[in-house]
Write a protein that holds these residues in place. Structure first.
Motif, mmCIF file in Angstrom:
data_model
loop_
_atom_site.group_PDB
_atom_site.id
_atom_site.type_symbol
_atom_site.label_atom_id
_atom_site.label_comp_id
_atom_site.label_asym_id
_atom_site.label_seq_id
_atom_site.Cartn_x
_atom_site.Cartn_y
_atom_site.Cartn_z
ATOM 1 N N SER A 91 -51.140 41.590 114.756
ATOM 2 C CA SER A 91 -50.290 42.613 115.375
ATOM 3 C C SER A 91 -50.279 43.872 114.528
ATOM 4 C CB SER A 91 -48.859 42.101 115.519
ATOM 5 O OG SER A 91 -48.856 40.885 116.213
ATOM 6 N N LEU A 92 -50.115 43.676 113.232
ATOM 7 C CA LEU A 92 -50.079 44.833 112.345
ATOM 8 C C LEU A 92 -51.417 45.565 112.384
ATOM 9 C CD1 LEU A 92 -48.548 46.509 110.285
ATOM 10 C CD2 LEU A 92 -49.389 44.988 108.503
ATOM 11 N N ALA A 93 -52.521 44.792 112.376
ATOM 12 C CA ALA A 93 -53.844 45.422 112.413
ATOM 13 C C ALA A 93 -54.010 46.233 113.698
ATOM 14 C CB ALA A 93 -54.939 44.356 112.324
ATOM 15 N N LEU A 94 -53.537 45.665 114.802
ATOM 16 C CA LEU A 94 -53.645 46.358 116.088
ATOM 17 C C LEU A 94 -52.854 47.659 116.078
ATOM 18 C CD1 LEU A 94 -54.842 46.112 118.864
ATOM 19 C CD2 LEU A 94 -52.883 44.767 119.573
ATOM 20 N N VAL A 95 -51.619 47.571 115.563
ATOM 21 C CA VAL A 95 -50.795 48.789 115.509
ATOM 22 C C VAL A 95 -51.461 49.837 114.623
ATOM 23 C CG1 VAL A 95 -48.624 49.700 114.628
ATOM 24 C CG2 VAL A 95 -48.624 47.685 116.074
ATOM 25 N N LEU A 96 -52.073 49.385 113.533
ATOM 26 C CA LEU A 96 -52.743 50.343 112.645
ATOM 27 C C LEU A 96 -53.940 51.005 113.338
ATOM 28 C CD1 LEU A 96 -52.600 48.545 109.174
ATOM 29 C CD2 LEU A 96 -51.235 50.476 109.992
ATOM 30 N N ILE A 97 -54.667 50.206 114.151
ATOM 31 C CA ILE A 97 -55.803 50.792 114.887
ATOM 32 C C ILE A 97 -55.298 51.845 115.876
ATOM 33 C CG2 ILE A 97 -57.562 50.304 116.627
ATOM 34 C CD1 ILE A 97 -58.048 47.630 115.297
ATOM 35 N N VAL A 98 -54.259 51.475 116.638
ATOM 36 C CA VAL A 98 -53.693 52.411 117.612
ATOM 37 C C VAL A 98 -53.197 53.663 116.896
ATOM 38 C CG1 VAL A 98 -51.816 52.745 119.254
ATOM 39 C CG2 VAL A 98 -53.105 50.614 119.271
ATOM 40 N N LEU A 99 -52.521 53.454 115.760
ATOM 41 C CA LEU A 99 -52.000 54.577 114.987
ATOM 42 C C LEU A 99 -53.139 55.475 114.522
ATOM 43 C CD1 LEU A 99 -49.292 55.602 113.733
ATOM 44 C CD2 LEU A 99 -50.017 54.476 111.638
ATOM 45 N N MET A 100 -54.230 54.835 114.086
ATOM 46 C CA MET A 100 -55.365 55.601 113.590
ATOM 47 C C MET A 100 -55.929 56.503 114.694
ATOM 48 S SD MET A 100 -58.755 53.979 111.914
ATOM 49 C CE MET A 100 -59.536 53.794 113.508
ATOM 50 N N PHE A 101 -56.058 55.947 115.905
ATOM 51 C CA PHE A 101 -56.595 56.768 116.995
ATOM 52 C C PHE A 101 -55.620 57.876 117.378
ATOM 53 C CE2 PHE A 101 -59.583 53.238 117.862
ATOM 54 C CZ PHE A 101 -60.730 53.987 117.840
ATOM 55 N N ASN A 102 -54.316 57.571 117.291
ATOM 56 C CA ASN A 102 -53.344 58.619 117.595
ATOM 57 C C ASN A 102 -53.414 59.749 116.581
ATOM 58 O OD1 ASN A 102 -51.625 58.222 119.964
ATOM 59 N ND2 ASN A 102 -51.267 56.213 119.069
ATOM 60 N N ILE A 103 -53.554 59.375 115.300
ATOM 61 C CA ILE A 103 -53.666 60.405 114.271
ATOM 62 C C ILE A 103 -54.946 61.214 114.475
ATOM 63 C CG2 ILE A 103 -54.005 60.776 111.795
ATOM 64 C CD1 ILE A 103 -52.145 58.391 111.318
ATOM 65 N N LEU A 104 -56.030 60.507 114.819
ATOM 66 C CA LEU A 104 -57.295 61.182 115.096
ATOM 67 C C LEU A 104 -57.127 62.178 116.242
ATOM 68 C CD1 LEU A 104 -59.862 60.611 113.526
ATOM 69 C CD2 LEU A 104 -60.670 59.239 115.429
ATOM 70 N N ALA A 105 -56.370 61.746 117.278
ATOM 71 C CA ALA A 105 -56.124 62.637 118.415
ATOM 72 C C ALA A 105 -55.393 63.889 117.957
ATOM 73 C CB ALA A 105 -55.307 61.910 119.481
ATOM 74 N N ARG A 106 -54.416 63.700 117.057
ATOM 75 C CA ARG A 106 -53.681 64.853 116.544
ATOM 76 C C ARG A 106 -54.595 65.803 115.782
ATOM 77 N NH1 ARG A 106 -48.083 64.782 115.649
ATOM 78 N NH2 ARG A 106 -47.137 64.065 117.576
ATOM 79 N N ILE A 107 -55.449 65.212 114.940
ATOM 80 C CA ILE A 107 -56.317 66.049 114.111
ATOM 81 C C ILE A 107 -57.322 66.797 114.984
ATOM 82 C CG2 ILE A 107 -58.108 66.007 112.333
ATOM 83 C CD1 ILE A 107 -56.604 63.602 111.112
ATOM 84 N N LEU A 108 -57.967 66.045 115.905
ATOM 85 C CA LEU A 108 -58.947 66.684 116.782
ATOM 86 C C LEU A 108 -58.274 67.651 117.743
ATOM 87 C CD1 LEU A 108 -61.181 63.602 117.571
ATOM 88 C CD2 LEU A 108 -61.738 65.527 116.081
ATOM 89 N N GLY A 109 -57.003 67.381 118.034
ATOM 90 C CA GLY A 109 -56.284 68.234 118.978
ATOM 91 C C GLY A 109 -55.926 69.592 118.413
ATOM 92 N N ARG A 110 -56.026 69.737 117.108
ATOM 93 C CA ARG A 110 -55.764 71.049 116.520
ATOM 94 C C ARG A 110 -56.918 71.971 116.845
ATOM 95 N NH1 ARG A 110 -54.825 69.260 110.922
ATOM 96 N NH2 ARG A 110 -53.049 67.894 111.200
ATOM 97 N N SER A 111 -56.613 73.067 117.525
ATOM 98 C CA SER A 111 -57.665 73.975 117.946
ATOM 99 C C SER A 111 -58.233 74.713 116.734
ATOM 100 C CB SER A 111 -57.104 74.989 118.936
ATOM 101 O OG SER A 111 -58.112 75.875 119.303
#
Lengths: 301, 274
Positions: A279-299
């Protein structure tokens, strides 16, 4: 000019409006009360999230953040009273199936979004497709599994491919709507500028619309991936489970979410611990993609 | 004005003194069923600035945007007449509007840089045309011609959108001239700019006409007197129930403003209506 008399002292000082903060005025009390209410509501809303994260770290962290991390991340799931073991096949299976889902849904989603957002924004097909995509975002995910089961699994059996397709069904509307939104927000005057330079329609889309909307598109893609990584219901009917590493795309495949489901119901302490770890690993993966989305989302521009 | 009530007014054709680069003869321009402009002959002379003035809705922008087929992007647009450019009618069937726009560039009312770096903005047209020469040199040349080089030479990698409005508009001009088009159309290029930026763009236009042919729509009559060599005055005819624009008078700017032939022109430039 000089009707100001400087010879006598002013009897009354000039009256100024009172500008200081009045703590016990009714208005101030109400404002304070309401501010507190919103604070409390925000705190209540955060409790479930924070307690889940606390439990995951508390119960799952002991195995994940320890010397046995290598074994946990790569090991095969234990059987019965076996000790040790890990979530390796499930981790790889989840990544493979999310990858298949992304490979299918991203190109289709972006191409469809070009049609909806740029080519024919108000045609009948577009209006209907947009409506259906919105309906599909609220689609119960288990139905995606049942759908793929009926169309593919019945004929070809349980497989990573079927799991990936089920995830693609769920990812498609998210990618499509985010990409369409991003591209339709490219201002018309920017497109006019490109046409005015002598761009063909294809060039306008490839050189101006897509690059300008790229950050928004990537945000949508990352959110879709994060959402799919956590899905379990659609995989239940399509990928099933496996105790071994995936070697071919047409065989039953393990995934983190199904592993959590399987192990959490077992009577063995070791398996239950691993379910928490997964469960923790899954949450970390989801979190990682969310953070990636934030970083890539910066214009960039 | 001794036209009878039935016969529509048609301006006397303007006899251009120099080379005519674009000879525009509008019979009718429609948006769907709506007749937007009628009977206007507007020759654009080489290395001069031709100004289009007139009240709102008189079709001056429509005529300007017809000169490089920008209006083709509007699906209901229909052009009757011809626009001769170096002896070819740009509305001929075999003509590709995309190619026309590479020769006849455009600067818009709102500054519209792409969301890329300043350098990439200017290099955009060069890359589009697969320019084989030294891109860097051409970008610098275009930025110098647009009087922007000194302000941006140290930040070419910054976003084009980070510039001020006036700088953005000069960037758009640099982008348009980087490919060295033949003609530059400007649709109210200063209407979104402050007076200082407007003055800079106007000075730039006067320099650019040495190398390019310019046509400009403006709402600002002072601007027309400051920069235009030739002025075309359009008006809008509401007597027929529609709102159809037409050319009233075209001539050297000085004559239009000091000694207009038509009563309507006189009334407009003296500010009696707008």
């Amino acid at each position: 000019m000089s009707d100001i008399d400087l010879t006598t002292r002013a009897i009354e000082p000039p009256r100024l409006p009172r500008l200081e903060h009045q703590t016990f005025e009714i208005r101030a009390l109400k404002s304070g009360l309401l501010t507190w209410l919103t604070w409390i509501a925000a705190g209540l809303a955060a409790i479930p999230l924070l307690s889940v994260i606390y439990m995951l770290i508390f119960k799952g962290g002991s195995r994940l953040f320890s010397s046995s991390i290598g074994e946990v991340l790569t090991g095969l799931p234990p059987a019965g009273f076996e000790m040790g073991g890990g979530i390796g096949p499930a981790l790889v299976g989840t990544l493979v199936m999310v990858g298949i889902g992304a490979l299918i849904s991203i190109p289709i989603g972006i191409l469809a979004a070009i049609y909806l957002g740029v080519l024919e924004p108000s045609s009948r097909i577009s209006t209907n497709a947009r409506f259906l995509a919105k309906v599909l975002t609220g689609f119960p995910s288990i139905l995606a599994g049942v759908f793929v089961y009926a169309v593919i699994v019945i004929h070809f059996g349980y497989s990573a491919m079927a799991g990936g397709i089920a995830l693609a069904v769920l990812m498609l509307p998210t990618v499509l709507l985010a990409a369409e939104e991003a591209m339709s927000q490219v201002p018309q005057r920017m497109k006019d500028a490109a046409y005015g330079m002598g761009c063909t329609r294809t060039q306008v889309i490839l050189k101006v619309v897509l690059p300008t909307g790229l950050t928004g598109i990537l945000t949508g893609v990352m959110l879709a991936i994060a959402g799919a990584a956590g899905e379990s219901a659609p995989l239940l009917f399509t990928a099933l489970f496996s105790n071994y590493y995936i070697s071919e795309l047409n065989e039953p495949t393990a995934s983190l979410s199904i592993l959590i489901y399987n192990f959490s119901g077992m009577p063995f302490q070791n398996q239950i611990e691993l379910a928490w770890t997964a469960s923790l690993a899954l949450v970390l993966i989801v979190l990682m993609f969310n953070i990636l989305a934030r970083i890539l989302g910066r214009s960039k521009y | 004005m001794n036209a009878t009530a039935e016969a529509l007014f048609v301006a006397e054709p303007f006899q251009a003194s120099g080379d005519v680069v674009i000879d525009c003869k509008v019979d009718k321009i429609f948006y769907g069923d709506f007749l937007a402009v009628r009977d206007s002959i507007v020759p654009i002379e080489k290395h001069k600035i031709t100004g289009f003035i007139g009240p709102s809705g008189c079709g001056k922008s429509t005529v300007l945007r017809s000169l490089n087929r920008m209006n083709d992007l509007i699906q209901v647009f229909r052009f009757e007449g011809n626009v001769m450019y170096h002896g070819q009618d740009i509305y001929a069937k075999k003509v590709d509007p995309v190619v026309v726009r590479r020769y006849i560039g455009m600067v818009f009312q709102q500054p519209n840089p792409f969301s890329m770096s300043i350098y990439d903005n200017v290099a955009f047209g060069l890359r589009l045309n697969r320019f084989k020469g030294d891109v860097e040199e051409r970008v610098e040349k275009a930025l110098r011609s647009a009087a922007l080089w000194n302000e941006v030479k140290d930040k070419l990698k910054n976003s084009g959108l980070s510039l001020s409005g006036g700088q953005q508009q000069r960037l758009c001009i640099a982008r348009a001239i980087a490919t060295e088009p033949d003609v530059l159309l400007m649709d109210e290029p200063c209407s979104a700019l402050d007076p200082i930026a407007t003055r800079q763009v106007e000075e730039l236009m006067l320099e650019l006409k040495e190398h390019y042919t310019l046509a400009m729509v403006t709402h600002n009559m002072q601007q027309a007197t400051r920069v235009a060599d030739t002025t075309a005055f359009f008006s809008v005819d509401i007597s027929q129930g529609g709102r159809t624009g037409y050319l009233v008078e075209m001539g050297p700017t000085r004559q239009i403003f000091e000694d207009p032939r038509e009563q309507l022109t006189k009334e407009y430039i003296s500010g009696e209506f707008s």
